[in-house]
Structure formats: structure tokens, C-alpha cells
Scaffold this active site. Structure first.
Site, PDB file in Angstrom:
ATOM      1  N   LYS A   1     -53.693  96.638  95.104  1.00 54.49           N
ATOM      2  CA  LYS A   1     -54.194  96.503  93.734  1.00 54.49           C
ATOM      3  C   LYS A   1     -55.666  96.879  93.669  1.00 54.49           C
ATOM      4  CE  LYS A   1     -56.080  93.043  91.812  1.00 54.49           C
ATOM      5  NZ  LYS A   1     -56.465  91.723  91.268  1.00 54.49           N
TER       6      LYS A   1
ATOM      7  N   ASP B   1     -51.633  93.761  88.535  1.00 56.66           N
ATOM      8  CA  ASP B   1     -52.228  92.422  88.551  1.00 56.66           C
ATOM      9  C   ASP B   1     -51.294  91.464  87.813  1.00 56.66           C
ATOM     10  OD1 ASP B   1     -52.570  92.956  85.870  1.00 56.66           O
ATOM     11  OD2 ASP B   1     -54.691  92.405  85.820  1.00 56.66           O
TER      12      ASP B   1
END
Length: 357
Positions: free
Chosen positions: A218, A236
Site C-alpha cells: 500500500k 487502504d
């Protein structure tokens, strides 16, 4: 007519010969005529009765043909007891993969019209600052990170400076972001790795980035997409929650979510689709109570109705620029339509608690 004329002339001739015989003959003739008339009426009555009977039978048959049979009422009765129609929602065919892909891409396009100013909500001036800020954003808000990094980068502007920082002083600076000890350790470790292994420059490949301490996929895609222009999906909390709410995936593991969405959204759109989705999740499509009544893509959302439907009440749930409140960045892009966030200690009007990631 010929037969009745002859019958009337014969008694006249016999009467001219003898009156008695004529009278008798006349009486017999009259009786015979009466008998003939009576005999003529009897067949006529029988014929009339037969005709009437036949007509009555025909009428009865016609009425019977029109009258519903004994089976039809029972059929109506059984249909009255049949279950009601299944609602369209439950009887509708499942969405095909092609239809889902088209809907996903339409969501991306329409969110692009709403959030034409979508951007990373972390303040940064170079890849290193973005990398550190992204690591610090775990378990807190971008707003809190943006209020903390000015003092951090003023004290330690380069990876070499950060690697040489006193851990206790670094922890004190990072305290507002939460989990400050673990974050200080990650920042020290990745800064040292960048200095020693990459000559003080943030690497620009996913393989090298994820090799740094505290950097996952991420974080790597945030840096690649926004500092180097390499497309990437940022999975996320908001991103994962919304793509599941939109029924684009059922996966809960971030890597699996990333893999499935990568097959749906064109690669060139990965970075901006991430921004738009995250913007929407923070402003309108909240976790506990989505503002469905004012959602611009409600017509594309299979979960419409999970949140507040009343437009007036839904409007009160809007956050950041959508709700007339300050944003998360102290230095937002020029096209940002809202107000910048205040520095640490200022009255943001919407603190970290009210702007959960």
C-alpha cells in the site's frame, strides 16, 4: 287447396237427390271436416311441442357451453391461493462479470467528475517526504500527519539526517501520530536503508520499496503513483470497504483485493481510481452511516439504502470540503475547492477523531 274444394262440392250434389240423405251426408261431412281439422291440429301441436323442446334443448346446451365448467372455478380458487410475486430484487438475475466491469468503470468516471481535484491527502515536497508521511499515516489521520511532519522535516530533512536522529527526540516529535515508538523505529530503519543501499534516493520499483523497513505494498503504491507516476492501487481501509460495498470483490485480504480490482479497472486509472475511492469513503460513503441520500453514484451502488436516505439528514453527515469544513492538507493543490487545514494546535473544526481513516 285443390283437395279442400272437391270435398266441399260432393255433399251439395247428394243433397239434391234426397234431403234426409243430404242432411245425413252434410252432418257426416261436417263431422268429418271437424275430425280432419282436429286431426290436423294434433300433429301441429306435437310439432310445436317438439320444436319448443328442441329449441329448449339447444338453448340449454348453449347456456351450458357458456357456463364455466366445474373445473374452472376450482382453478380460479387455486390461483387465488398461489403465493405472491417474488420481488424483482430477489428474482433478478445475478450481475454478469461484464456488467460488473462496466459498472465499475462507470463508477470511476462519475467519481472523476465529482472529485476532479482528488489527490494524495498528505503534504509532501519530494518522494522521501511522501514515503515517511505514508508510513506515519498508519492508524491515524492524514490531517494529524500533516500537522506533525513540518517539525519533523525541519529537524531531519534528508534520509541521512533522519538515520542519525536521536530515537527519543524522534519519538517525541512523532507522538501526536500515535504508536510513535514503532513508527520512530520504522522511520529510522527505512532512512538508514535508503542511505546505505540506495545512495540516499528513494527507489522507484515495488520490489525495492517493499524491502524497506515498515513499507508494504500500500505504502509503495502511494509513493510510486504520486511521486514517480507509476500506476498503482492503494488498498487502504476506505478502498477495501468501498469496493466490497460496490460488490466489485468479496475479498478482505488487501493483496487479493488489489489483484481483483486490477483486472477490472484499466492500469492507467489505478492511481486516480484509488484517490477517488478514498475521497468518496472519507466524505460521503462512511463506514457506519453512509450519506446515501446525497451520494452522486447511488444509482450505481448495489448497497444503496444501508445509510441515511433523507437528503437533509444525509447532508449533515458530509465531511471536509463537502461539508464546508477544512480539508486534511495544510498545503492543498491549487484546484482544491475547500479550505486548508490549520497547523498543529489550531482549530481545525474537524479533529482527528471526527475524521477517522
Amino acid at each position: 287447396m285443390g283437395d279442400s274444394a272437391v270435398g266441399e262440392q260432393e255433399p251439395v250434389k247428394r243433397a239434391s237427390r234426397t234431403n234426409g240423405a243430404g242432411a245425413a251426408s252434410a252432418g257426416g261431412a261436417q263431422g268429418g271436416a271437424a275430425k280432419k281439422a282436429a286431426a290436423g291440429k294434433a300433429p301441429a301441436k306435437r310439432a310445436a311441442k317438439a320444436t319448443a323442446k328442441s329449441a329448449a334443448g339447444t338453448a340449454a346446451k348453449a347456456a351450458a357451453a357458456k357456463k364455466p365448467s366445474a373445473k374452472k372455478p376450482s382453478a380460479k380458487k387455486s390461483s387465488a391461493k398461489a403465493p405472491t410475486k417474488v420481488p424483482a430484487k430477489t428474482s433478478a438475475k445475478p450481475e454478469s462479470h461484464l456488467a460488473m466491469v462496466r459498472r465499475a468503470r462507470r463508477i470511476n468516471r462519475e467519481l472523476g467528475e465529482v472529485y476532479y481535484y482528488a489527490h494524495p491527502e498528505l503534504d509532501f515536497e519530494n518522494p522521501y517526504q511522501l514515503l515517511v508521511a505514508t508510513v506515519l499515516s498508519a492508524q491515524t489521520t492524514d490531517l494529524r500527519v500533516n500537522q506533525t511532519t513540518p517539525a519533523l522535516f525541519a529537524a531531519y530533512p534528508t534520509p541521512e539526517d533522519m538515520a542519525a536522529a536521536d530515537p527519543e527526540k524522534l519519538e517525541e516529535i512523532l507522538r501526536p501520530t500515535g504508536f510513535f515508538r514503532a513508527k520512530a523505529k520504522s522511520v529510522l530503519g527505512l532512512s538508514a536503508a535508503i542511505s546505505e543501499r540506495f545512495g540516499g534516493e528513494v527507489p522507484d520499483t515495488i520490489e525495492d520499496l517493499v524491502s524497506l523497513p515498515g513499507v508494504g505494498r500500500k505504502t509503495a503504491f502511494v509513493v510510486l503513483g504520486n511521486a514517480f507516476g507509476v500506476p498503482g492501487l492503494t488498498v487502504d481501509t476506505h478502498f477495501g470497504r468501498l469496493v466490497r460495498r460496490w460488490k466489485l470483490t468479496e475479498q478482505t485480504d488487501a493483496d487479493k483485493v488489489e489483484a481483483e480490482i486490477a483486472e477490472i479497472i484499466p492500469k492507467s486509472e489505478w492511481t486516480m481510481f484509488s484517490h477517488r475511492t478514498i475521497f468518496h469513503g472519507r466524505r460521503i460513503c462512511h463506514s457506519r452511516k453512509p450519506a446515501c441520500g446525497v451520494c452522486p453514484i447511488s444509482h450505481l451502488c448495489p448497497s444503496y439504502g444501508e445509510g441515511e436516505l433523507d437528503p437533509e439528514k444525509a447532508r449533515k453527515l458530509l465531511k471536509y470540503e463537502m461539508g464546508g469544513l477544512p480539508g486534511q492538507r495544510l498545503k492543498p493543490p491549487p484546484d482544491y475547492p475547500g479550505r486548508p487545514a490549520p497547523p498543529l494546535g489550531g482549530n481545525a473544526g474537524q479533529g482527528a477523531a471526527g475524521a477517522a481513516r
